[in-house]
Structure formats: structure tokens, C-alpha cells
Design a protein around this motif. Structure first.
Motif, PDB file in Angstrom:
ATOM      1  N   LEU A 128      79.402  13.547  94.949  1.00 15.56           N
ATOM      2  CA  LEU A 128      79.491  12.171  94.477  1.00 15.56           C
ATOM      3  C   LEU A 128      80.347  12.069  93.216  1.00 15.56           C
ATOM      4  O   LEU A 128      81.278  11.261  93.144  1.00 15.56           O
ATOM      5  CB  LEU A 128      78.092  11.607  94.225  1.00 15.56           C
ATOM      6  CG  LEU A 128      78.043  10.174  93.688  1.00 15.56           C
ATOM      7  CD1 LEU A 128      78.636   9.203  94.702  1.00 15.56           C
ATOM      8  CD2 LEU A 128      76.607   9.773  93.361  1.00 15.56           C
TER       9      LEU A 128
ATOM     10  N   LEU B  89      84.075   8.171  98.423  1.00 17.66           N
ATOM     11  CA  LEU B  89      83.138   7.699  97.407  1.00 17.66           C
ATOM     12  C   LEU B  89      82.152   6.710  98.014  1.00 17.66           C
ATOM     13  O   LEU B  89      80.937   6.803  97.796  1.00 17.66           O
ATOM     14  CB  LEU B  89      83.897   7.047  96.254  1.00 17.66           C
ATOM     15  CG  LEU B  89      83.029   6.388  95.173  1.00 17.66           C
ATOM     16  CD1 LEU B  89      82.063   7.384  94.563  1.00 17.66           C
ATOM     17  CD2 LEU B  89      83.905   5.745  94.094  1.00 17.66           C
TER      18      LEU B  89
ATOM     19  N   TYR C 161      79.601   8.627 100.176  1.00 16.17           N
ATOM     20  CA  TYR C 161      78.556   9.316  99.418  1.00 16.17           C
ATOM     21  C   TYR C 161      77.549   8.327  98.841  1.00 16.17           C
ATOM     22  O   TYR C 161      76.336   8.581  98.836  1.00 16.17           O
ATOM     23  CB  TYR C 161      79.183  10.154  98.303  1.00 16.17           C
ATOM     24  CG  TYR C 161      79.762  11.459  98.786  1.00 16.17           C
ATOM     25  CD1 TYR C 161      78.939  12.473  99.258  1.00 16.17           C
ATOM     26  CD2 TYR C 161      81.134  11.663  98.801  1.00 16.17           C
ATOM     27  CE1 TYR C 161      79.465  13.662  99.729  1.00 16.17           C
ATOM     28  CE2 TYR C 161      81.675  12.855  99.271  1.00 16.17           C
ATOM     29  CZ  TYR C 161      80.834  13.847  99.740  1.00 16.17           C
ATOM     30  OH  TYR C 161      81.364  15.022 100.212  1.00 16.17           O
TER      31      TYR C 161
ATOM     32  N   SER D 134      83.924  12.704  93.842  1.00 14.62           N
ATOM     33  CA  SER D 134      84.572  11.566  94.493  1.00 14.62           C
ATOM     34  C   SER D 134      84.904  10.475  93.487  1.00 14.62           C
ATOM     35  O   SER D 134      85.955   9.828  93.577  1.00 14.62           O
ATOM     36  CB  SER D 134      83.664  11.013  95.594  1.00 14.62           C
ATOM     37  OG  SER D 134      83.483  11.958  96.633  1.00 14.62           O
ATOM     38  N   VAL D 135      84.014  10.257  92.527  1.00 12.01           N
ATOM     39  CA  VAL D 135      84.301   9.294  91.456  1.00 12.01           C
ATOM     40  C   VAL D 135      85.558   9.720  90.700  1.00 12.01           C
ATOM     41  O   VAL D 135      86.458   8.909  90.437  1.00 12.01           O
ATOM     42  CB  VAL D 135      83.105   9.178  90.493  1.00 12.01           C
ATOM     43  CG1 VAL D 135      83.494   8.351  89.264  1.00 12.01           C
ATOM     44  CG2 VAL D 135      81.906   8.543  91.201  1.00 12.01           C
TER      45      VAL D 135
ATOM     46  N   ALA E  73      78.359   4.880  90.085  1.00 12.16           N
ATOM     47  CA  ALA E  73      79.277   4.989  91.220  1.00 12.16           C
ATOM     48  C   ALA E  73      79.421   3.652  91.936  1.00 12.16           C
ATOM     49  O   ALA E  73      80.501   3.318  92.435  1.00 12.16           O
ATOM     50  CB  ALA E  73      78.774   6.061  92.189  1.00 12.16           C
TER      51      ALA E  73
END
Length: 603
Positions: free
Chosen positions: A567, A526, A529, A570-571, A503
Motif C-alpha cells: 500500500l 493504489l 490495495y 503504491s502511494v 491513501a
């Protein structure tokens, strides 16, 4: 059957907001040396008890402010009447040092952390009184950095005073009708005034200017002073032609208020009625808001209003940045939900709700998010304290600039999602006003708007994150956190740490110019997180190395936040935003929202 007969629900009892908090005691142990802890912890415990008693009693006395624009003779008075609870909560905040602690600097750079712990503890019970406190804090910092000698001698000591009879509060006037968050369209103008014979003592503060305009959203209308942006150059130069001014709301400013204090008021020495006087400030109306009802927010017209420059001419936006930085990091439903589950019986009265696996799983999810948000915010607060005390490295300063918009936006979004979950955890009782959760939701949602909406802050973060130096500073810190794990911990957390490192690479590539048009908002989440996960890991490493009793819990919280949180989602959202064609996407979005696409030709 009478209500006193039959089954009687057991009232829940909330714990001390400091000792019952899952984060603050451990954070205090990690950040502060023992001597400082021994001094601070009793004060936090005492304040926690006061919140459950004195503060809540005062909060019950709050009511929306009222405005009387004209008296019975038709004369303009603009009499702003405040509730007793609001005035006393303001005075209590001043006595507690909510502003003062950071500037007394008894604990150096950690003073800011100490003061912010008090803010976190009391926010849910103080009816938004920390809104004017945060702006007062920001005004003090601006004057400390940019004020004239007279401002530093006369105004600054009052802004940071613990004496309510002497202390000033400050507002902040930026928002206007044409632009909202876009201050480049500011209409208010500032015109230099010729030197006077110094009959106004305020004119010792600096060269007087006359301000004329309209401020659309001014919180803390009961304050003593305000920081206002006004145009000192041509409209064509936009925000580059704005300067910052210190504006007294009432004249004379530097003399004691002539009205006597109200009776039966042990905390506050300020009158219940605050009247705009000769400084040409007129209250058009009080805002009718969804929440923050006790906070006096108004629309103001300025007509020949005296103001005094703060900082360089035409550099107002940059000068007021210190206020924004502080108010953004000022930004309790979980404890209510936990307490209720400990007394509410289910399954025919044979089990407690706290023994139900499904219910506790949801509380654990909310608690994990709370821990992540608190560690992220206090990471920014700690950097802010270092910066104010001249103890920040260049890397610290760059990380602070990244974390300031990030922490505010991300924490506000997490809170907005978590509070309804806590309400639902109480069933029908949660929907009752008496629990206070409904008010917390109404008041808390303003944090997604005030001091910049999530989208505005996402664009701010993008501007800062595109700097290679800023991004390098963040990545270097992230690498240091990951490298600090002892071998046993690294082995246990290999999978979440691999995902976290992936990430981090995604963030770096996402903010490498040019940034795709639809990326800023998902990229902020992102980044949030990732940053909060790193702070959870930093804390878990300390907890593990020092053999804290919460060490295993801290490791599990980090693991869950990375593996079971959002997470990876969000990626994926960032990758989608980077891959779509913005023009084609806009047309489809427009059709979904408006249906007819014929109007697109006019855009």
C-alpha cells in the motif's frame, strides 16, 4: 537401487475446494441468511468433492482442438474437432448452473455470489471452460436487457439452460487487426438486407444484416451464437458508429442439430465436430497460444454472415458493456502449496515443512493476498447481483462501475505474482507438469490481457474515477466501513486505519482532473490495495462483532495487508508519477529502451 526402494516421498492430499478455502465458508456465513446457507452449503461441498474426482477426470481428457479446413475433395469444411474432455466439461458447467444460477435468481441479488463461488472453486481444474461460460452469461444479460422479443423467447432460455442437449453457448467478437482493444478502428461492416419471405426461421429474431470483415481473436469458436460489433456508420465516427449483432455460427440455428450425439458420452449431447455452414463464417486458423490450450480460439472471416441487431443502432459499445462487466468479474495453486508443506519432511526427516517459520511466512504472505483478492472480487460480484435484480442504490451502481475494471485488473496481477511463489514452495516438484501449477500459470496469465490489459483497464478506471459523483460514492462507503468498527477494534487498528485514510485522500487527489499522463497504472494499483483493504476490514468488523472463531485472524490479515503489503509503496509510486515532467520522462524512457534519441524528432 530400484525406485521402489529407499526414501519414498509422501504424496500430498488436497482438501475440498470449498471447505478448505480460507475465505468462502466465512463469506457464505456473512452474506447469506441461514435458510439459504442451509441449502447452498451442501451443494458447494458436493461440488467440491466432484471437482476432486469427476471434474479432474474430465480435465485429463482435454486436448487442444484441431481444424480441418478442406476435405480430400478440396471442399471447404472448416471442421473444428473438440476433445471429449472439453465437451464434457462444458456440459458439466451447464448442468451445474454456472450461468443459470444468476438468472434463476432463487436467492435474489445473492444468486450471483452463489454462482461465482462455484466458478472460483472450479476455475483451476476446468481448463478455461469458464471463458465461454462467462461470454454466454454476458450474452444472456445483453439479450435480457436489449434483445428483441424473439431473442428473449428463443435464445435467452437456451443460454441459461441447465440441459446440455438444449443449451447454447456464446462467443464475443470485438477484437480486430487494426485496433486490438481499440474498437474504434473496427473494419467489419453490417449492411441491412431486404425483407425475405421468412424462409429462414432465424429472421424472426429481427431485421437481418449482412456482416463482412475479419475477427482477429474469437474465443469459443465452438459456440452456437456470438455477439459481434460491426460498423453501421462512417469510419470517421469511430466507435460511435458501431452496432451490436447476434450472429448464429451455424445454420439453421433454431432447429435441433442434425448430427447424432457421440457414443460413450454421459454428459454431452453435442457432436465432437462443429462445422461452420452456410452463415459465411470461415475459420482462417486456430490461435497457437501460450496457455488455455483446450479453448478453441480462432481468426474468423465473415462473408455475407447473417446477423441480427441487439440494442440501439450505433450504440454497440455501450450495449456490449454488460458482457464486459460479467466476463471481467469471472476472472488453486495455494492449496497445493499448503498441502505439500503438510507432508514434506525436512531437517533429516525430523520436521515438516509446515513447521518451518520462513516457509510458512511466505505462504502466509501469499494467503493474505489471496484473501484480499477474493474479498475485492466478491465485493464487485455482490454489487453486480444487486444491479441485475434492481436492488442497487445509486451509490452501489457507481461503485460497481469503479470496481469492475479494478477487480479484474488487480486480481489478475496478484494471481500472476502469487502462482510462481506457490510453484517455488514445492521445490523441484512444483516445476513438474503433474502438479498443475505450470498450467495454472500459463492459463492465468491470460487474465492480464483478455477483456482488457492492465493498462487499458487503468485508463477505463481513470475515466470513471474522474467523476466527482462516482468518487464520492466510493469515499462515502469507505467512511462507513471505517466508522463501523467497534471502539476496541478502532484502538487496535489505529495505525493501519490512519495509513488507509491517508491513501484514500491520495486517491481522491490523484483522480481529480487533470490527471497526470503517467498516473493511471500506478493509481490503479493504489486503488486496488485500498479497495481490497476496505473489504478485508468490512469482513473483519463483521467477524469481530459476531464473535466468529476467525475474528482475530481476520483482523491480523487486514493489518498485514495494510502495514506489510504494498500500500505505502503504491502511494509513493503515484506521487512519483504525479511529480515528474511527462515530456522529459518520455525522452529518458525512450533512451533507456532504444538508446538513440534521434528518432524522437519524428514522433
Amino acid at each position: 537401487m530400484r525406485v521402489e526402494q529407499g526414501f519414498q516421498p509422501v504424496p500430498y492430499s488436497e482438501g475440498n475446494p470449498y471447505t478448505a478455502d480460507p475465505v468462502l465458508p466465512c463469506l457464505l456465513r456473512r452474506l447469506f441468511p441461514k435458510q439459504a446457507r442451509d441449502e447452498i452449503e451442501p451443494d458447494l461441498e458436493r461440488f467440491g468433492n466432484d471437482i476432486l474426482t469427476t471434474v479432474r477426470d474430465l480435465a485429463d481428457l482435454t486436448a487442444p482442438p484441431t481444424l480441418t479446413q478442406y476435405n480430400h475433395w478440396g471442399q471447404r469444411t472448416d471442421a473444428l474437432r473438440l476433445s471429449e474432455g472439453w465437451r464434457q466439461l462444458t456440459a458439466l458447467a451447464q448442468k451445474e448452473g454456472i450461468v443459470a444460477i444468476a438468472y434463476e435468481r432463487r436467492y435474489g441479488a445473492l444468486s450471483r455470489v452463489y454462482g461465482s463461488m462455484k466458478v472460483l472453486m472450479a476455475t483451476a481444474d476446468t481448463r478455461s471452460v469458464f471463458c465461454p461460460m462467462s461470454m454466454t452469461d454476458g450474452c444472456a444479460r445483453v439479450i435480457e436487457l436489449h434483445g428483441t422479443p424473439a431473442m428473449k423467447a428463443e435464445i435467452y432460455p437456451r443460454l441459461i439452460s441447465r440441459d446440455p442437449s438444449h443449451a447454447f453457448t456464446s462467443g464475443q467478437w470485438m477484437t480486430e487487426r487494426p485496433g486490438g482493444s481499440d474498437v474504434s478502428l473496427t473494419e467489419t461492416t453490417a449492411t441491412p438486407l431486404p425483407p425475405t419471405n421468412a424462409s429462414r426461421t432465424e429472421d424472426t429474431l429481427g431485421p437481418a444484416h449482412s456482416l463482412d470483415g475479419f475477427k482477429w481473436f474469437s474465443s469459443a469458436t465452438d459456440s452456437d451464437v456470438a455477439l459481434a460489433l460491426a460498423r453501421t456508420g462512417p469510419v470517421s465516427e469511430g466507435a460511435r458508429a458501431l452496432s451490436l449483432f447476434l450472429v448464429p455460427l451455424r445454420l439453421p440455428l433454431l432447429q435441433p442439430n442434425p448430427l447424432p450425439p457421440p457414443r460413450s458420452d454421459p454428459y454431452c449431447q453435442k457432436p465432437a465436430t462443429r462445422t461452420s455452414t452456410s452463415n459465411g463464417i470461415f475459420i482462417h486458423r486456430l490461435k497457437h497460444k501460450f496457455g488455455t490450450h483446450a479453448l478453441p480460439t480462432a481468426e474468423l472471416s465473415l462473408s455475407g454472415t447473417l446477423g441480427y441487431p441487439v440494442g440501439p443502432r450505433d450504440r454497440g459499445v455501450k450495449t456490449i458493456a454488460a458482457v464486459l462487466n460479467i466476463t471481467r468479474v469471472y476472472s488453486a495453486s495455494l492449496e497445493i502449496a499448503r498441502a505439500y508443506a503438510a507432508v514434506r519432511t525436512i531437517r533429516g526427516g525430523t520436521h515438516l515443512l509446515s513447521e518451518d517459520a520462513v516457509h510458512v511466512a511466505e505462504l502466509a504472505r501469499v494467503s493474505t493476498g489471496y484473501r484480499a483478492a477474493v474479498h475485492l472480487v466478491f465485493g464487485a460480484v455482490r454489487l453486480l447481483g444487486r444491479s441485475e435484480c434492481g436492488a442497487a442504490s445509486e451509490g452501489d451502481e457507481r461503485r460497481l462501475r469503479l470496481l469492475t475494471p479494478l477487480a479484474k485488473a488487480f486480481a489478475a496481477e496478484l494471481a500472476g505474482r502469487a502462482m510462481p511463489e506457490c510453484m517455488a514452495a514445492l521445490g523441484g516438484q512444483g516445476y513438474m507438469e503433474e502438479t498443475g501449477i505450470g498450467r495454472c500459470i500459463r492459463d492465468g496469465l491470460v487474465e492480464q490481457i483478455w477483456e482488457g490489459t492492465t493498462t487499458v483497464l487503468a485508463l477505463d478506471l481513470q475515466r470513471v474515477a474522474q467523476s466527482a459523483q462516482n468518487m464520492s460514492a466510493f469515499l462515502e462507503w469507505a467512511d462507513n466501513v471505517l466508522a463501523s468498527m467497534p471502539p476496541s477494534m478502532s484502538a487496535t487498528l489505529e495505525v493501519p486505519c490512519t495509513l488507509l485514510q491517508s491513501a484514500l485522500k491520495e486517491i481522491q487527489s490523484t483522480y481529480t482532473p487533470p490527471v497526470a499522463p503517467l498516473v493511471p497504472r500506478p493509481a490503479l494499483f493504489l486503488f486496488g490495495y485500498v479497495a481490497s483493504a476496505l473489504y478485508l476490514l468490512e469482513h473483519a468488523v463483521w467477524s469481530n462483532i459476531t464473535a466468529q472463531p476467525e475474528a482475530e485472524t481476520d483482523i491480523e490479515v487486514f493489518r498485514r495487508w495494510v502495514m506489510e503489503g504494498e500500500l505505502q509503496r503504491s502511494v509513493d509510486a503515484v506521487r512519483v508519477a504525479r511529480s515528474v515532467d511527462p515530456g522529459s520522462r518520455f525522452k529518458k524512457d525512450h533512451t533507456i529502451v532504444y538508446g538513440d534519441t534521434s528518432s524522437l524528432a519524428k514522433l
